[in-house]
Enzyme design. Structure first.
Site, PDB file in Angstrom:
ATOM      1  N   TYR A 109       0.855  -1.189   0.000  1.00  0.00           N
ATOM      2  CA  TYR A 109       0.000   0.000   0.000  1.00  0.00           C
ATOM      3  C   TYR A 109       0.886   1.233   0.000  1.00  0.00           C
ATOM      4  O   TYR A 109       1.865   1.302   0.744  1.00  0.00           O
ATOM      5  CB  TYR A 109      -0.885  -0.001   1.252  1.00  0.00           C
ATOM      6  CG  TYR A 109      -1.762   1.224   1.393  1.00  0.00           C
ATOM      7  CD1 TYR A 109      -3.033   1.250   0.850  1.00  0.00           C
ATOM      8  CD2 TYR A 109      -1.308   2.355   2.072  1.00  0.00           C
ATOM      9  CE1 TYR A 109      -3.840   2.373   0.969  1.00  0.00           C
ATOM     10  CE2 TYR A 109      -2.110   3.485   2.197  1.00  0.00           C
ATOM     11  CZ  TYR A 109      -3.372   3.483   1.638  1.00  0.00           C
ATOM     12  OH  TYR A 109      -4.169   4.591   1.758  1.00  0.00           O
ATOM     13  N   GLU A 197      -3.677   7.570  -3.863  1.00  0.00           N
ATOM     14  CA  GLU A 197      -3.677   6.268  -3.200  1.00  0.00           C
ATOM     15  C   GLU A 197      -3.384   5.189  -4.226  1.00  0.00           C
ATOM     16  O   GLU A 197      -4.091   5.082  -5.229  1.00  0.00           O
ATOM     17  CB  GLU A 197      -5.025   6.012  -2.523  1.00  0.00           C
ATOM     18  CG  GLU A 197      -4.995   4.819  -1.590  1.00  0.00           C
ATOM     19  CD  GLU A 197      -6.333   4.563  -0.928  1.00  0.00           C
ATOM     20  OE1 GLU A 197      -7.367   4.496  -1.634  1.00  0.00           O
ATOM     21  OE2 GLU A 197      -6.357   4.429   0.309  1.00  0.00           O
TER      22      GLU A 197
END
Ligand code: GDP
Ligand code: MN
Length: 393
Positions: A109, A197
């Site tokens: 991530y 993101e």
């Protein structure tokens, strides 16, 4: 303003960040040509909506034939997709992104956000990618590593290398991470993004870092200087009532409750929502009709509130400072006459000429309308909660 994955990836390509080169299709007929253009024999097909969690909802699929890809496009194009992020009604699917299938070794991530508390951009990375990061943050906050960017010095490659080390990546991958982080933060600054993101950022079979998904948010206050991004706005993905409100310069945010609110001033609107909640009710929206309220805007505000099927009562709460309550009362009466409100309406006026305003409403409302007038906000809130409850049973 959110961007679609394919738009975010276009920006990644421009910034020199590694991400798949895909093709967007808007009809089943375009699928075979897209696969041919991309080449290879394995692809991933991805629904394009402004919400994450598509994978779990069946909106991301690995395919190895044109027939399979076409079946996916037929299944989704023109339909609505609901994910844990989309809201109850789901979002319309108008486009499918097709990419060559990436060989994945690990899912990580990576994100960069504007942190208003520290007034810096903060880079966040985690070894647990591809899953709901909110769940990771709740279960194990330590699993998310952070690095704040000094905005005078700018982003530094060591920040990416340090994060990579904390995630257990190799020195070579650390150098790639350093490069990616610097490019992402510079992209964010150049394009006025508030959020980037990448979930997941993957380690490919060959050991390289690669962006598999991308979700960007653009600062709407900066759109006047981001002409290229304005064109990327997809209004089909935004709340219809919020769009309608924006056209009339009404600040409206849709919520889940049953008491529709029409208030002047953002602070009073928030206090009104609190009062409803304290009295056991739930606001259906935040709505600030603004200072210079006209009867046209009151009418539009009524229409917006009434188009929400969940609304059972309307609370009008106006404080007359500069604005005169008798003029507001005129607007309310006109709106009720024009729109034909079939729900109980509680009107609380306070301030500049509120007595005249309340009297005008009490005298002037059509007998068919169920209208209550109040001077006290606590009593108005109580009454709304009561009326909303009565209607439910
Ligand atoms: P999201 O569910 O909306 O966040 O959509 P993502 O783009 O993140 O895709 C969901 C999941 O699909 C990823 O976490 C991967 O596990 C998988 N996936 C997506 N693209 C590929 C690909 O090119 N190759 C492989 N093997 N898996 C993929
Ligand atoms: Mn994702």
């Amino acid at each position: 303003m959110n961007l679609h994955e394919y738009q975010s990836k276009q920006l990644l390509h421009e910034a020199g960040v590694p991400a798949a080169e895909g093709v967007v299709v808007r009809s089943v007929g375009e699928v075979a040509g897209a696969l041919e253009k991309i080449g290879g024999d394995k692809w991933v097909v991805k629904v394009q909506v402004h919400a994450g969690g598509r994978g779990k909802a069946g909106g991301v699929k690995l395919v190895d034939s044109a027939a399979e890809a076409e079946e996916f496009a037929r299944r989704w194009l023109g339909q609505k997709m609901t994910t844990y992020q989309s809201g109850g009604d789901g979002l319309p699917v108008n486009a499918v992104l097709i990419e060559p299938c990436t060989d994945i070794e690990r899912e990580l991530y990576l994100a960069a956000i504007l942190d208003r508390d520290t007034r810096r951009i903060v880079i966040m990375a985690s070894a647990e990618g591809g899953v709901e990061i909110e769940a990771v943050a709740a279960r194990d906050p330590e699993a998310i590593k952070r690095s704040a960017v000094d905005l005078i010095a700018g982003p530094m490659p060591w920040q990416g290398r340090e994060l990579a080390h904390q995630l257990g990546l190799s020195p070579a991958q650390g150098r790639q991470m350093g490069d990616i982080v610097v490019r992402l933060v510079n992209l964010m600054l150049r394009r006025d993004l508030t959020l980037i993101e990448i979930n997941p950022l993957v380690v490919t079979g060959a050991g390289d870092l690669f962006c598999l998904d991308a979700k960007f948010n653009v600062d709407e206050g900066a759109l006047h200087r981001q002409a290229g991004l304005v064109d990327m706005r997809d209004k089909t993905q935004e709340d219809e009532r919020e769009m309608h409100a924006a056209e009339w310069s009404l600040n409206y945010v849709a919520l889940d409750g049953s008491i529709g609110c029409m208030v002047n001033g953002a602070g009073l609107a928030m206090a009104t929502m609190d009062m409803i909640q304290i009295n056991g009710g739930a606001p259906a929206n935040f709505l600030d009709v603004g200072g210079g309220t006209t009867s046209e805007r009151v009418t539009e505000a009524f229409k917006i509130i009434l188009s929400d099927q969940a609304v059972r009562v309307i609370l009008i709460n106006i404080f007359g400072g500069i604005v005169r309550c008798d003029l507001i009362a005129e607007g309310v009466l006109k709106a009720i006459a024009d729109v034909g409100v079939g729900l109980p309406v509680v009107v609380r006026l306070q301030g500049n000429r509120h007595q005249q305003g309340l009297k005008m409403i009490a005298d002037g409302a059509p007998s068919s309308a169920e209208i209550y007038t109040e001077v006290d906000l606590q009593r108005a809130a109580e009454r709304c909660v009561e009326l909303a409850g009565e209607k439910r049973t």
